[in-house]
Write an enzyme that holds these catalytic residues in place. Structure first.
Site, PDB file in Angstrom:
ATOM      1  N   ARG A  53       0.799  -1.217   0.000  1.00 56.98           N
ATOM      2  CA  ARG A  53       0.000   0.000   0.000  1.00 56.98           C
ATOM      3  C   ARG A  53       0.838   1.277   0.000  1.00 56.98           C
ATOM      4  NH1 ARG A  53      -2.931  -3.854   1.838  1.00 56.98           N
ATOM      5  NH2 ARG A  53      -0.982  -4.421   2.786  1.00 56.98           N
ATOM      6  N   THR A  54       1.821   1.345   0.883  1.00 60.68           N
ATOM      7  CA  THR A  54       2.561   2.605   1.011  1.00 60.68           C
ATOM      8  C   THR A  54       3.287   2.904  -0.305  1.00 60.68           C
ATOM      9  OG1 THR A  54       2.786   2.144   3.356  1.00 60.68           O
ATOM     10  CG2 THR A  54       4.208   3.850   2.464  1.00 60.68           C
ATOM     11  N   LYS A  82      25.586  -5.344  -2.635  1.00 63.64           N
ATOM     12  CA  LYS A  82      27.047  -5.253  -2.806  1.00 63.64           C
ATOM     13  C   LYS A  82      27.685  -4.585  -1.593  1.00 63.64           C
ATOM     14  CE  LYS A  82      26.678  -4.634  -7.805  1.00 63.64           C
ATOM     15  NZ  LYS A  82      26.891  -3.655  -8.882  1.00 63.64           N
ATOM     16  N   ARG A 103      11.246   3.411   3.237  1.00 63.13           N
ATOM     17  CA  ARG A 103      10.922   2.493   4.348  1.00 63.13           C
ATOM     18  C   ARG A 103      12.164   1.681   4.628  1.00 63.13           C
ATOM     19  NH1 ARG A 103       5.687  -1.236   4.408  1.00 63.13           N
ATOM     20  NH2 ARG A 103       4.874   0.786   5.094  1.00 63.13           N
ATOM     21  N   HIS A 131       5.538   6.069  11.496  1.00 65.77           N
ATOM     22  CA  HIS A 131       4.945   5.889  10.165  1.00 65.77           C
ATOM     23  C   HIS A 131       3.989   7.073   9.925  1.00 65.77           C
ATOM     24  CE1 HIS A 131       3.634   4.067   6.564  1.00 65.77           C
ATOM     25  NE2 HIS A 131       3.310   2.864   6.986  1.00 65.77           N
TER      26      HIS A 131
HETATM   27  C1  NCD Z   1       1.888  -1.117   8.182  1.00 60.81           C
HETATM   28  C2  NCD Z   1       3.396  -0.973   8.332  1.00 60.81           C
HETATM   29  O1  NCD Z   1       4.146  -1.239   7.386  1.00 60.81           O
HETATM   30  O2  NCD Z   1       3.782  -0.558   9.412  1.00 60.81           O
HETATM   31  N1  NCD Z   1       1.500  -1.295   6.855  1.00 60.81           N
HETATM   32  C3  NCD Z   1       1.175  -0.201   6.092  1.00 60.81           C
HETATM   33  O3  NCD Z   1       1.989   0.654   5.837  1.00 60.81           O
HETATM   34  N2  NCD Z   1      -0.100  -0.089   5.694  1.00 60.81           N
HETATM   35  C4  NCD Z   1       1.284  -2.111   9.090  1.00 60.81           C
HETATM   36  C5  NCD Z   1       1.801  -3.516   9.116  1.00 60.81           C
HETATM   37  O4  NCD Z   1       2.694  -3.910   8.358  1.00 60.81           O
HETATM   38  O5  NCD Z   1       1.278  -4.271   9.918  1.00 60.81           O
END
Ligand code: NCD
Length: 314
Positions: A53-54, A82, A103, A131
């Site tokens: 999703r992100t 590497k 991320r 987040h």
């Molecule tokens: C979340 C995350 O990556 O922290 N996912 C997201 O971004 N929608 C929640 C999760 O992974 O449980």
């Protein structure tokens, strides 16, 4: 330019402005009109941890606004294998892009990246840390449902120890004067330093293991997945796996306008029987990732969202 690393990077006023921008961008996010506000701009997507999703909603947001996206792609096929350091990767991608969504499995990595970059970094999750872009879409979803953010009663449930979504969200909700109920197994409680920080900011926090009882007068129930990948000890995970399994039958006594949210992916904490109830909001919430991120991209790139959004037909 400053990025978005934690919710502390935004004032309440800025949060509300960005949510208002996001609301005006809804027809663009739905693909009903074309508004190339970010034409010629490039987003770098650097995901060192799995994401659906992100990553995809950042990409959709950028493309709906006429911008472009370059991806690090699979870490296994990048120079990271590497032995390239994060510092070097960021310094280089900084030259390819105008803004970076990142991320990383390590807490603090987003701030570290921001220190290495001239372009703004949008923290798409740093380990069990923060987040904030998820929080913006969560706040948007809550505001759409309840018409306000202040003074709501919100239950945050599941893995509060390792869940970065609830770390960022609880800080933001505290600033808007929400009453927070933390429902988790003892092993997965909200870290003490976060609870004391929230209390120092005047938060009204209750901790419980009883999710079902706490839902009765809630306005929002925010479920989370147990973050299996963050456990050092598999036995510990086994002891709390499946702690909460929300089923439609648990919803009989709740407020009619209570909404159930989840950042997704879900494992077994929300039974599919909940999906068809009036309370389920998690798929709409995932869609809201597009508008919230559109508004954030515009803001951090210094591009104002017009008061009257008028785009061309597709
Ligand atoms: C979340 C995350 O990556 O922290 N996912 C997201 O971004 N929608 C929640 C999760 O992974 O449980």
């Amino acid at each position: 330019m400053a990025g978005l690393i934690t919710m502390d990077d935004l004032t309440n006023e800025q949060i509300l402005e960005i949510l208002a921008d996001a609301e005006r961008l809804l027809p663009v996010a739905r693909g009903e009109m074309y508004l190339p506000l970010l034409q010629g701009r490039i987003l770098g997507n650097l995901f060192f941890e799995p994401s659906t999703r992100t990553r995809m909603s950042f990409e959709t947001a950028m493309k709906r606004l006429g911008g472009d996206v370059v991806n690090l792609g699979d870490v296994k096929t990048s120079s990271v294998v590497k032995g390239e350091t994060l510092f070097d990767t960021i310094q280089m991608v900084d030259g390819y892009t105008d803004i970076i969504a990142m991320r990383h499995p390590r807490q603090g990595a987003a701030q570290y990246a921001q220190d290495a970059a001239r372009v703004p970094i949008l923290n798409g999750g740093d380990g069990a840390g923060h987040h904030p872009t998820q929080t913006m879409l969560d706040l948007f979803t809550i505001k759409q449902a309840h018409g306000r953010l202040d003074g709501l009663k919100v239950v945050l449930a599941g893995d509060l120890r390792y869940g970065r979504t609830v770390h960022s969200l609880s800080h933001a909700l505290t600033r808007f004067g929400c009453e927070l109920i933390f429902a988790s197994p003892d092993l997965l409680k909200m870290p003490e330093e976060i609870v004391s920080d929230l209390r120092a900011q005047g938060a009204d926090v209750v901790e419980t293991e009883d999710l079902y009882d706490s839902m009765n007068d809630a306005d929002v129930v925010y479920m989370t997945r147990i973050q299996k990948e963050r456990f050092a000890d598999e036995d510990e995970y086994a002891r709390c796996a499946g702690a909460y399994k929300l089923h439609a039958r648990h919803l009989n006594g709740v407020k009619p306008d209570m909404i159930i949210m989840h950042p997704l992916p879900r494992v077994d904490e929300i039974d599919p029987s909940v999906d068809a109830t009036r309370h389920a909001r998690y798929f709409e919430q995932a869609f809201n990732g597009v508008v919230a991120r559109m508004a954030l991209l515009c803001r951090l790139l210094g591009v104002p969202v017009p008061e009257e959004v008028q785009g061309g037909a597709l």
